[in-house]
Design an enzyme around this catalytic site. Structure first.
Site, PDB file in Angstrom:
ATOM      1  N   TYR A   1       4.174  10.772   2.544  1.00  0.00           N
ATOM      2  CA  TYR A   1       4.900  10.319   1.457  1.00  0.00           C
ATOM      3  C   TYR A   1       5.671  11.083   0.510  1.00  0.00           C
ATOM      4  O   TYR A   1       6.619  10.918  -0.033  1.00  0.00           O
ATOM      5  CB  TYR A   1       3.610   9.565   0.207  1.00  0.00           C
ATOM      6  CG  TYR A   1       3.034   8.468   1.153  1.00  0.00           C
ATOM      7  CD1 TYR A   1       3.814   7.337   1.280  1.00  0.00           C
ATOM      8  CD2 TYR A   1       1.731   8.566   1.599  1.00  0.00           C
ATOM      9  CE1 TYR A   1       3.122   6.227   1.894  1.00  0.00           C
ATOM     10  CE2 TYR A   1       1.229   7.648   2.068  1.00  0.00           C
ATOM     11  CZ  TYR A   1       1.755   6.063   2.426  1.00  0.00           C
ATOM     12  OH  TYR A   1       1.273   5.182   2.922  1.00  0.00           O
TER      13      TYR A   1
ATOM     14  N   ARG B   1       0.769  -1.187   0.025  1.00  0.00           N
ATOM     15  CA  ARG B   1       0.270  -0.046  -0.116  1.00  0.00           C
ATOM     16  C   ARG B   1       0.839   1.430   0.079  1.00  0.00           C
ATOM     17  O   ARG B   1       0.524   2.451  -0.696  1.00  0.00           O
ATOM     18  CB  ARG B   1      -0.822  -0.009   1.057  1.00  0.00           C
ATOM     19  CG  ARG B   1      -1.686   1.282   1.482  1.00  0.00           C
ATOM     20  CD  ARG B   1      -2.668   0.835   2.620  1.00  0.00           C
ATOM     21  NE  ARG B   1      -3.369   2.082   3.257  1.00  0.00           N
ATOM     22  CZ  ARG B   1      -4.326   2.837   2.877  1.00  0.00           C
ATOM     23  NH1 ARG B   1      -5.047   2.283   1.854  1.00  0.00           N
ATOM     24  NH2 ARG B   1      -4.856   3.811   3.682  1.00  0.00           N
TER      25      ARG B   1
END
Length: 306
Positions: free
Chosen positions: A287, A255
């Site tokens: 991220y 993921r």
């Protein structure tokens, strides 16, 4: 809970019920918050030499809060865990203050301990693809290999949590181009499904020896029951040993890889937030740090210091 007054105990029950029923908090989140606040209340009962009423809890001096935090750190609670506990305490205190008509600004202004946020550890695009292939090859027979390929492809190709992938029922097949997923807190989101993921699931369904009823689990174990997530974790553990990947190459890392690779390809952060089902953009923003860290790693390898 003998050290907590009946009034506060009732307030705890009502507060936790509202967290779940009104605000849609996940069951595990509510349970963790209850543990944190209950531990805090027990500490106060001992520290102050008696139970507190609701108004007293909301109007506590910050010295008592700091004493609790010092106690938690002294018994080995990490800064990250203490920050979570403090968040639960503040949530409960604000809820109590609203009902008791008390100013709780002293407690609510307390700062959480600083901690370095751990960055997700995604796989490279090549390693993610290799992981899918090796997991599929490990199947003891054709259908279990196809099953594991389908699950891991959904994790990487759609950014699903393992619980979300294994929560799919037979009604999901054949997979549509856009899948409606119910995630944490019963929140739903729409996730595009790549052709490779639809093909992987279709191949698994074709080979699966069990009747995949619409109201039953789509992914099955060897005896026909719902697939245990530990089997996928074990398959990935064997695969990562073959590939020489670190222990962080888990189902959840697929993921992370989905999100990181989308961002690297120019994906919009808000769109990625929606695809992952994150309630807050700050959760998704981690991220960007991962991408920057990978870029710096490539830069340093290409331009090593003298």
């Amino acid at each position: 809970m003998t050290a907590i007054s009946p009034q506060v105990r009732d307030a705890l029950a009502t507060w936790s019920a509202q967290l779940s029923g009104v605000h849609g908090a996940a069951q595990n989140t509510v349970a963790a918050y209850l543990r944190d606040v209950t531990g805090y209340l027990h500490f106060l009962a001992i520290h102050r030499g008696g139970t507190e009423g609701l108004a007293g809890l909301a109007g506590l001096p910050q010295g008592d809060l700091r004493a609790w935090m010092a106690h938690e750190r002294a018994r080995g609670v990490s800064a990250r865990s203490l920050a979570r506990s403090l968040s639960a305490v503040k949530n409960f205190t604000a809820w109590v203050a609203d009902r008791a008509g008390v100013d709780a600004s002293t407690v609510l202004s307390a700062r959480a301990p600083r901690f370095k946020r751990k960055l997700p550890r995604p796989l490279s695009a090549e390693a993610a693809q290799d992981m899918i292939e090796i997991v599929a090859d490990q199947g003891q027979d054709g259908w279990t290999g196809a099953r594991d390929r389908a699950v891991v492809t959904l994790l990487y190709g759609c950014g699903l949590r393992i619980s979300e992938a294994l929560g799919l029922t037979g009604a999901a097949h054949p997979l549509p181009e856009v899948l409606r997923i119910t995630g944490k807190g019963d929140k739903t989101r729409l996730v595009p499904v790549l052709p490779v993921a639809r093909a992987a699931v279709a191949e698994y369904v074709r080979l699966c020896p069990f009747d995949l009823a619409a109201d039953q689990a789509l992914f099955r174990g060897a005896r026909g029951g719902p697939l245990n997530p530990r089997l996928i974790s074990a398959a990935m553990e064997r695969a990562r040993m073959q590939l020489g990947l670190p222990a962080t190459a888990t189902p959840h890392a697929m993921r992370h890889s989905f999100a990181t690779h989308l961002l690297s390809a120019g994906g919009d952060l808000r769109a990625i937030q929606e695809l992952l089902g994150h309630a807050s953009l700050s959760t998704t923003q981690v991220y960007t740090a991962v991408d920057a860290a990978r870029l710096m790693d490539v830069y340093e390898k290409a331009h090593p210091r003298a």
